[in-house]
Design a protein around this motif. Structure first.
Motif, PDB file in Angstrom:
ATOM      1  N   ASN A  63       0.978  -7.033   5.097  1.00 34.14           N
ATOM      2  CA  ASN A  63       0.255  -6.837   6.344  1.00 34.14           C
ATOM      3  C   ASN A  63       1.130  -6.256   7.438  1.00 34.14           C
ATOM      4  O   ASN A  63       0.869  -6.441   8.622  1.00 34.14           O
ATOM      5  N   ASN A  64       2.175  -5.572   7.025  1.00 31.20           N
ATOM      6  CA  ASN A  64       3.048  -4.957   8.014  1.00 31.20           C
ATOM      7  C   ASN A  64       2.278  -3.945   8.854  1.00 31.20           C
ATOM      8  O   ASN A  64       1.476  -3.177   8.329  1.00 31.20           O
ATOM      9  N   ARG A  65       2.534  -3.947  10.115  1.00 36.94           N
ATOM     10  CA  ARG A  65       1.812  -3.059  11.020  1.00 36.94           C
ATOM     11  C   ARG A  65       2.364  -1.644  10.993  1.00 36.94           C
ATOM     12  O   ARG A  65       1.776  -0.740  11.578  1.00 36.94           O
ATOM     13  N   LYS A  66       3.496  -1.469  10.357  1.00 37.38           N
ATOM     14  CA  LYS A  66       4.120  -0.154  10.324  1.00 37.38           C
ATOM     15  C   LYS A  66       4.234   0.313   8.882  1.00 37.38           C
ATOM     16  O   LYS A  66       4.267  -0.485   7.957  1.00 37.38           O
ATOM     17  N   LEU A  67       4.303   1.627   8.711  1.00 35.68           N
ATOM     18  CA  LEU A  67       4.620   2.189   7.412  1.00 35.68           C
ATOM     19  C   LEU A  67       6.105   2.516   7.379  1.00 35.68           C
ATOM     20  O   LEU A  67       6.694   2.921   8.382  1.00 35.68           O
ATOM     21  N   ASN A  89       0.874  -1.166   0.000  1.00 36.48           N
ATOM     22  CA  ASN A  89       0.000   0.000   0.000  1.00 36.48           C
ATOM     23  C   ASN A  89       0.915   1.221   0.000  1.00 36.48           C
ATOM     24  O   ASN A  89       1.902   1.251   0.735  1.00 36.48           O
ATOM     25  N   TRP A 115       8.781   5.038   5.795  1.00 37.30           N
ATOM     26  CA  TRP A 115       8.713   6.406   5.264  1.00 37.30           C
ATOM     27  C   TRP A 115       9.995   6.795   4.551  1.00 37.30           C
ATOM     28  O   TRP A 115      11.092   6.427   4.958  1.00 37.30           O
TER      29      TRP A 115
END
Lengths: 114, 113
Positions: free
Chosen positions: B97-101, B32, B103
């Protein structure tokens, strides 16, 4: 609907003092995050939480602690502030991976440690 | 390690010029992708996002981005910038499905009137 709110907006501390930053969200989000933003370094994740009562370390967790006792609140604590912790702190929240983990940000807290 | 690269650190344009900001990510699976904008003294706001479907995504304020899977890129574009577009722009990537983005470091855009 206030979204994500942070208190305080500004704070000046002396080295060694402690403080707690409060983040609150009214969107029933599962996930919450604390970032710090420093010039030229982008957003760095301090700690995050994927649900009430759970927390996990991010990339720069040293010197910080967090708690998520209620789903809508995520607290960031500095036990003994250091000048290196001078920064702008942003809280964010999201529904989680089920909706692509789009994050909603609070207005930020500008912290200066002398 | 997963990473996001924003190649342009500082961009200076005149009003009405076209804008393209580069973003590349390093992850081979489903992602995403996001572009956020931070106006001076403010918090990050979502400009646009890509989850699936049409790789050309339109966002607010005339911005668009194109997801090119083969190039691992998600470049941000605007055909004609305005002075009010002066801001910092951040690209974010949520692998699977990583819980973090993850950046990028951000791109500072200054638009001269």
């Amino acid at each position: 609907n206030a979204g994500v709110t942070q208190t305080p907006k500004f704070r000046v501390l002396k080295t060694g003092q402690s403080m707690t930053l409060l983040c609150a969200q009214d969107m029933n989000h599962e996930y919450m995050y604390w970032y710090r933003q420093d010039p030229g370094m982008g957003l760095r994740l301090i700690h995050y939480s994927v649900g009430e009562g759970t927390t996990a370390k991010g990339e720069v967790p040293d010197g910080y602690n967090v708690s998520r006792l209620k789903k809508q609140n995520f607290l960031l604590g500095l036990e003994s502030a250091a000048p290196s912790q001078t920064s702008v702190y942003f809280c964010a929240s999201s529904y989680g991976t089920s909706q692509g983990n789009e994050q909603f940000f609070g207005p930020g807290t500008r912290l200066t440690v002398l | 390690a997963q990473s996001v690269s924003q190649h342009n650190h500082h961009v200076i344009l005149s009003e009405a010029a076209s804008l393209e900001l580069g973003c590349n990510y390093s992850y081979g699976g489903t992602v995403n992708l996001f572009w956020y904008v931070q106006y001076p003294g403010q918090h990050l706001q979502l400009l646009l996002k890509y989850f699936s479907g049409d790789p050309l995504v339109k966002g607010i304020k005339g911005f668009e981005a194109e997801f090119i899977k083969s190039k691992f890129s998600f470049n941000l574009r605007k055909p004609s910038v305005q002075w009010s577009d002066t801001a910092e722009y951040f690209c974010g990537c949520g692998p699977g499905n990583n819980r973090k983005l993850i950046w990028g470091l951000g791109t500072s855009l200054a638009v001269n009137p």
